[in-house]
Scaffold this active site. Structure first.
Site, short mmCIF file in Angstrom:
data_model
loop_
_atom_site.label_atom_id
_atom_site.label_comp_id
_atom_site.label_asym_id
_atom_site.label_seq_id
_atom_site.Cartn_x
_atom_site.Cartn_y
_atom_site.Cartn_z
N HIS A 1 -1.16 0.91 -9.65
CA HIS A 1 -1.86 -0.03 -8.76
C HIS A 1 -2.57 -1.13 -9.56
O HIS A 1 -3.79 -1.29 -9.48
CB HIS A 1 -2.87 0.70 -7.86
CG HIS A 1 -3.23 -0.09 -6.63
ND1 HIS A 1 -3.69 0.49 -5.47
CD2 HIS A 1 -3.22 -1.43 -6.38
CE1 HIS A 1 -3.94 -0.43 -4.57
NE2 HIS A 1 -3.66 -1.62 -5.10
N GLU B 1 -2.81 8.49 -3.89
CA GLU B 1 -3.21 7.60 -4.98
C GLU B 1 -4.67 7.86 -5.34
O GLU B 1 -5.51 7.92 -4.43
CB GLU B 1 -3.03 6.15 -4.54
CG GLU B 1 -3.20 5.13 -5.65
CD GLU B 1 -2.91 3.71 -5.19
OE1 GLU B 1 -3.82 2.86 -5.29
OE2 GLU B 1 -1.79 3.46 -4.72
N ARG C 1 0.86 -1.18 0.00
CA ARG C 1 0.00 0.00 0.00
C ARG C 1 0.90 1.23 0.00
O ARG C 1 1.98 1.23 0.59
CB ARG C 1 -0.92 0.02 1.23
CG ARG C 1 -2.07 -0.97 1.17
CD ARG C 1 -3.11 -0.56 0.13
NE ARG C 1 -4.29 -1.42 0.14
CZ ARG C 1 -4.45 -2.48 -0.62
NH1 ARG C 1 -3.47 -2.85 -1.46
NH2 ARG C 1 -5.57 -3.19 -0.58
#
Length: 313
Positions: free
Chosen positions: A275, A256, A228
């Site tokens: 991602h 993000e 993460r």
């Protein structure tokens, strides 16, 4: 009132669902398929954004299980106080292992072998020769040794590494060797040529990769993050990569999505992917197998698997 199960796939797309429950298809649309108060098992839509994914939760007063399609559940945890006591939060352990491990290996090889530079050279029709580091004979440190971390090591085995070190919350032995506790991280970092982050985001791991962590990495080391974004202190990483001492390959970032103009986009020695660790053709068949198994357990009154949290406990 009915016992509704909300699924982000249509029932004819999932083999092995048991008869009995009322299945409702919801994949994050503005309109709900039924009254959320009747939902007893909620399968969170995948990659629809945290705001959409948690939106029905406060109204799900009959809820007993929340099943994510992600390995991480950090996007759901803030909503737990809104749920009835005893709701089980289950993750998708195993669903993303293959895809995420493939991407971790891709990022390692691409960064070491200079693939981004070759692509830029191709765009400019430039023949960019040169000597590049190999993965062979390198030492790799995997931080976070759950199913994803183990899958990453499985794919590293054929590459003739010097060694692999593993770190997790607690020390244990595995078929591949010892997993060290996170308390030993600082002494393991200086020996690693490649550091792979595969840990969940928790209060302990948020900001784990700070200035001190980065300073302990050896000169020329590569940091790979498939965990993460918030596991890494972005400002500390930017300060370190600007010196050229280390490089990084990031599938996740903080913030993000990474906004236009953010310095990470053009930071020296940094490769960014958006991602996409789990977003491959391997996702759906594994997700559907997990859902069929979990729904069957739920209907039969058997213990659920992959339980991460029990709300109110």
């Amino acid at each position: 009132m009915s016992d509704d199960i909300w699924l982000p796939f249509r029932t004819d797309e999932i083999e092995g669902l048991p008869e009995g429950p009322t299945y409702r298809y919801w994949d994050g649309a503005e309109e709900y398929p039924a009254d959320p108060a009747d939902c007893v098992l909620y399968v969170v839509p995948y990659m629809k954004g945290a705001e959409t994914e948690v939106r029905p939760l406060p109204a799900m007063r009959s809820l007993r299980v929340v099943q994510t399609l992600t390995a991480g559940v950090d996007h759901i945890l803030p909503s737990l106080p809104l749920l009835p006591d005893g709701v089980l939060l289950c993750n998708a352990r195993g669903v993303h292992d293959a895809s995420t491990a493939e991407l971790a290996l891709t990022l390692i090889l691409s960064s070491l072998r200079g693939i981004p530079d070759f692509v830029r050279g191709q765009d400019r029709e430039e023949w960019r020769e040169g000597f590049r580091p190999a993965l062979a004979d390198r030492s790799v440190l995997i931080v976070g040794y759950g199913s994803v971390g183990a899958a990453i090591e499985d794919r590293l085995v054929p590459f003739e590494l010097a060694r692999v070190a593993r770190v997790a919350r607690r020390e244990r032995d595995t078929a591949r060797g010892v997993v060290h506790p996170i308390s030993r991280l600082s002494e393991l970092l200086p020996d690693a040529d490649v550091v792979v982050l595969a840990t969940p985001l928790t209060g302990t791991t948020k900001g784990l990769v700070n200035a001190d962590f980065l300073a302990r990495m050896k000169d020329g080391a590569l940091l790979v993050n498939v965990a993460r974004g918030a596991v890494v202190d972005t400002q500390a990483l930017l300060a370190e990569v600007k010196t050229g001492r280390i490089t990084a390959a990031l599938d996740v970032t903080a913030p993000e999505p990474l906004p236009a103009g953010h310095p990470l986009w053009h930071a020296p020695g940094v490769l960014v992917t958006p991602h996409v660790g789990g977003a491959t053709s391997a996702f759906e068949p594994r997700a559907k197998r997990l859902l069929a198994a979990q729904v069957n357990r739920f209907v039969l009154g058997e213990p659920m698997e992959n339980v991460m949290v029990n709300s109110g406990a």
